[in-house]
Scaffold this active site. Structure first.
Site, PDB file in Angstrom:
ATOM      1  CD  GLU A   1      25.087  -8.505  -4.324  1.00  0.00           C
ATOM      2  OE1 GLU A   1      24.553  -8.105  -3.287  1.00  0.00           O
ATOM      3  OE2 GLU A   1      25.095 -10.041  -4.089  1.00  0.00           O
TER       4      GLU A   1
ATOM      5  CB  CYS B   1      24.341  -9.291   2.680  1.00  0.00           C
ATOM      6  SG  CYS B   1      26.005  -9.790   2.095  1.00  0.00           S
TER       7      CYS B   1
ATOM      8  CG  ASP C   1      -4.434 -40.493  -3.795  1.00  0.00           C
ATOM      9  OD1 ASP C   1      -5.319 -41.156  -4.142  1.00  0.00           O
ATOM     10  OD2 ASP C   1      -4.376 -39.462  -3.778  1.00  0.00           O
TER      11      ASP C   1
ATOM     12  CG  LEU D   1       4.447 -36.759  -2.039  1.00  0.00           C
ATOM     13  CD1 LEU D   1       4.314 -36.269  -0.613  1.00  0.00           C
ATOM     14  CD2 LEU D   1       3.311 -36.105  -2.938  1.00  0.00           C
TER      15      LEU D   1
END
Length: 346
Positions: free
Chosen positions: A58, A83, A208, A212
């Site tokens: 806003e 808010c 593996d 990530l």
């Protein structure tokens, strides 16, 4: 100004949602919010919440208006209730009142306790006409992570795995088989860039050796998480390279290192609840669970998931570790190259 909702209201709210999505990598743990300001059926200002700690949507929209005198004759649209509390920034509801904006149209109410209904009440008490519920379902879906985090006191959980055409996630070979393709890898790395954290089990981490990270996509790396009760994952593995923040849940007393935090946990207790409580305290609003079989099935058995992403490749393994099974009907199907992606929602 008429006290009605027009067809244009939906179009302007859709613009708010489109703007809000631009904050998917920077807004968390805050919600994604977009805002537009309309004067005589013309958008004169717009903005979105770009980064946590910085100006809200806003405020960015108000600041973008060149002729501020038009604000007192304008409507402000926003997909989430403004808010009403002082946090890292002043209340948006107060800014709307101070700028004498007479009408505000809101997608959905903010369920966060410090806001919920208070922003609307503040504006209405000041004489602002407030309408709520325009594209409400779409507004709630956009901020599903935020709402789940505050209502369930845990991250929004996405289960993700890749499986072969014949239903296996891994073979019994020492070297893991690649079940998907370059397109789906980039797709997954984009997905990682949009979530707060990513988790892998001990066996999958050992075998593996995953990174990530988002190396095939431009974006932030999620916080990496693994379980390693007895600390048997080799320190030479990618998870311990110190390149991004990594949490290890263990029963051992261990000293933290750069970007590597060990969290001592009672593995005889409710492991998932302990982890979720810790991630909630860490303000991590979403979590991808990438495997392996034991970890995924533990989440499924506990009913602790919100979405599941099932990638199905064209390779057949003939034998190996069975892929997880979800008791739900896929909500969508898409192709990523020759790989099929099924999405489930709980």
């Amino acid at each position: 100004m008429q006290n009605t909702i027009t067809s244009d209201d939906q179009a302007y709210m859709q613009r708010c949602l489109d703007l809000a999505r631009l904050g998917i990598q920077g807004a968390a743990p805050n919600p994604m919010v977009g805002s537009v300001i309309v004067h005589n059926n013309k958008i004169i200002g717009e903005g979105y919440h770009e980064k946590c700690g910085e100006a809200h949507a806003e405020i960015n929209a108000i600041n973008s208006v060149k002729d501020k005198s038009l604000l007192k004759e304008s409507t402000l649209y926003v997909n989430l209730e403004p808010c009403a509390h002082y946090g890292k920034t002043p209340p948006c509801s107060l800014a709307i009142i101070q700028n004498k904006i007479p009408r505000v149209v809101i997608g959905c109410i903010d369920s966060f306790a410090k806001v919920s209904g208070k922003g609307i009440a503040m504006m209405r008490e000041a004489g602002v006409e407030v309408k709520v519920g325009i594209l409400e379902q779409e507004s709630r879906e956009l901020n599903k992570r935020f709402f789940t985090f505050h209502q369930e006191k845990r991250p929004y959980i996405i289960l993700k795995w890749a499986e072969s055409a014949d239903g296996f996630i891994d073979s019994y070979q020492e070297t893991p088989a690649w079940l998907t393709n370059e397109e789906s890898r980039a797709f997954v790395h984009k997905m990682r860039a949009e979530e707060a954290a990513i988790m892998v089990g001990t066996v999958a981490a050992q075998k593996d050796n995953p990174s990530l990270t988002t190396r095939s996509w431009q974006g932030k790396d999620p916080v990496r998480i693994t379980l390693d009760r007895t600390l048997r994952i080799p320190l030479s593995h990618h998870l311990f390279d110190g390149k991004t923040r990594t949490l290890v849940f263990t029963q051992k007393e261990t000293e933290n290192k750069a970007n590597l935090e060990y969290i001592k946990m009672d593995f005889k207790g409710d492991v998932l609840t302990q982890i979720m409580n810790h991630l909630y305290r860490e303000n991590l609003t979403s979590l991808i669970v990438e495997g392996g079989e034991i970890l995924l099935n533990t989440f499924i058995k506990a009913g602790l998931w919100d979405e599941a992403w099932q990638f199905i490749g064209s390779l057949e393994l003939k034998t190996g570790t069975n892929a997880p099974k979800i008791s739900a009907t896929p909500k969508s199907l898409m192709n990523v190259g020759e790989v099929k992606l099924l999405k489930y929602k709980k």
